[in-house]
Design an enzyme around this catalytic site. Structure first.
Site, PDB file in Angstrom:
ATOM      1  N   THR A  20      45.134   1.150-143.587  1.00  0.00           N
ATOM      2  CA  THR A  20      45.990   2.040-142.815  1.00  0.00           C
ATOM      3  C   THR A  20      47.458   1.711-143.104  1.00  0.00           C
ATOM      4  O   THR A  20      47.807   0.574-143.414  1.00  0.00           O
ATOM      5  CB  THR A  20      45.715   1.934-141.306  1.00  0.00           C
ATOM      6  N   GLY A  21      48.300   2.728-143.028  1.00  0.00           N
ATOM      7  CA  GLY A  21      49.723   2.515-143.310  1.00  0.00           C
ATOM      8  C   GLY A  21      49.959   2.024-144.715  1.00  0.00           C
ATOM      9  O   GLY A  21      50.741   1.098-144.931  1.00  0.00           O
ATOM     10  N   ALA A  22      49.303   2.666-145.687  1.00  0.00           N
ATOM     11  CA  ALA A  22      49.313   2.144-147.060  1.00  0.00           C
ATOM     12  C   ALA A  22      50.266   2.879-147.984  1.00  0.00           C
ATOM     13  O   ALA A  22      50.188   2.720-149.204  1.00  0.00           O
ATOM     14  CB  ALA A  22      47.899   2.192-147.642  1.00  0.00           C
ATOM     15  N   GLY A  25      55.270  -0.753-148.773  1.00  0.00           N
ATOM     16  CA  GLY A  25      55.302  -2.143-148.337  1.00  0.00           C
ATOM     17  C   GLY A  25      54.015  -2.916-148.525  1.00  0.00           C
ATOM     18  O   GLY A  25      53.352  -2.827-149.572  1.00  0.00           O
ATOM     19  N   SER A 151      51.699 -10.457-137.215  1.00  0.00           N
ATOM     20  CA  SER A 151      53.040 -10.960-137.523  1.00  0.00           C
ATOM     21  C   SER A 151      53.181 -12.374-136.991  1.00  0.00           C
ATOM     22  O   SER A 151      52.543 -12.745-135.998  1.00  0.00           O
ATOM     23  CB  SER A 151      54.107 -10.071-136.869  1.00  0.00           C
ATOM     24  N   TYR A 164      57.670  -5.940-129.864  1.00  0.00           N
ATOM     25  CA  TYR A 164      56.911  -6.116-131.099  1.00  0.00           C
ATOM     26  C   TYR A 164      56.032  -7.364-131.026  1.00  0.00           C
ATOM     27  O   TYR A 164      54.852  -7.329-131.393  1.00  0.00           O
ATOM     28  CB  TYR A 164      57.883  -6.216-132.272  1.00  0.00           C
TER      29      TYR A 164
END
Length: 256
Positions: A20-22, A25, A151, A164
């Site tokens: 996902t989110g590929a 970055g 993170s 975040y």
């Protein structure tokens, strides 16, 4: 012996991975890392259609079968439609990399309820919805890999990044708990929690701020996306079946 549950799994080159989110970055680097071994690669994006297509072209050039798919991961109906589309194309993932995420920088006193909901919905709810949608097949085949991109701030927290940090801390707790739930089914669940990585997520920082950041990191530099994708790939391997419930932080010695 690899300690896996169930029937003998497919060779790594015959598996399918959904990232996902590929479109950019870390996510793009992960897609290309898996494509390099000939794996079937699904590139998810939300709005960045052309960027996702560019990543797809690079993956195809490496010899992979590639599919792009768009969905708003905050919306369960869109996630389920994505699942159905992949099923119809015979591209249900053996490996799920929950990479999609957004950052937020600012004092907690200035955070709006809308900002809170957006970050939590993408970073945490999106991870939940995608995992719930795709883990059933992994359970039924007694094999699967779920890798959540978290993170370092989800481990240590960061001033002016409370929102975040909280969302990624939730991802870490989600990872540890689900790993215990799915372990008997031969499905591993791990999180990769990078430190500072040279991507557009740091674009809000000025050059001098980047330099100060690098000076804080013992290895003296930001991470390259390929260094994160290599760890994700390792956790996806069949021989990594005894590693589950872990939050691994490649951060250059910044947080130990």
């Amino acid at each position: 012996m690899n300690g896996l549950v169930g029937e003998e799994q497919k060779p790594i080159g015959e598996m399918t991975v959904l990232i996902t989110g590929a479109s950019r970055g870390i996510g793009a680097a992960i897609a290309e890392r898996f494509a390099a071994v000939g794996m079937n690669v699904i590139i998810h994006y939300m709005r960045s259609h052309e960027a996702a297509n560019e990543v797809a072209r690079r993956c195809i050039s490496l010899g992979a079968k590639v599919m792009t798919v768009a969905a708003d991961l905050k919306d369960k109906e869109q996630v389920l439609r994505m699942q159905e589309k992949l099923r119809k194309h015979g591209m249900e993932p053996d490996i799920l990399v929950n990479n999609a995420g957004v950052s937020h920088y600012g004092l907690l006193s200035d955070v709006t309820e809308e900002e809170w909901d957006t970050v939590m919905s993408i970073n945490l709810k999106g991870t939940f919805l995608c995992t719930q949608a795709f883990m059933g097949r992994m359970i039924s085949q007694k094999y699967g890999r779920i890798i959540n991109v978290s993170s370092v701030w989800g481990i240590s927290g960061a001033s002016c990044e409370v929102l975040y940090s909280a969302s990624k801390g939730g991802v870490n707790a989600f990872t540890k708990a689900l790993a215990k739930e799915l372990a008997p089914s031969g499905v591993t669940v791990n999180a990769v929690a990078p430190g500072a990585v040279d991507t557009s997520m740091l674009s809000h920082l000025e050059a001098d701020e980047i330099h100060m950041l690098e000076e804080e990191i013992p290895v003296g530099r930001l991470a390259h996306p390929d260094e994160i994708s290599s760890l994700v790939y390792f956790l996806a391997l069949p021989e990594s079946g005894y590693i589950t419930g872990q939050v691994i932080s490649p951060n250059g010695g910044w947080v130990t």
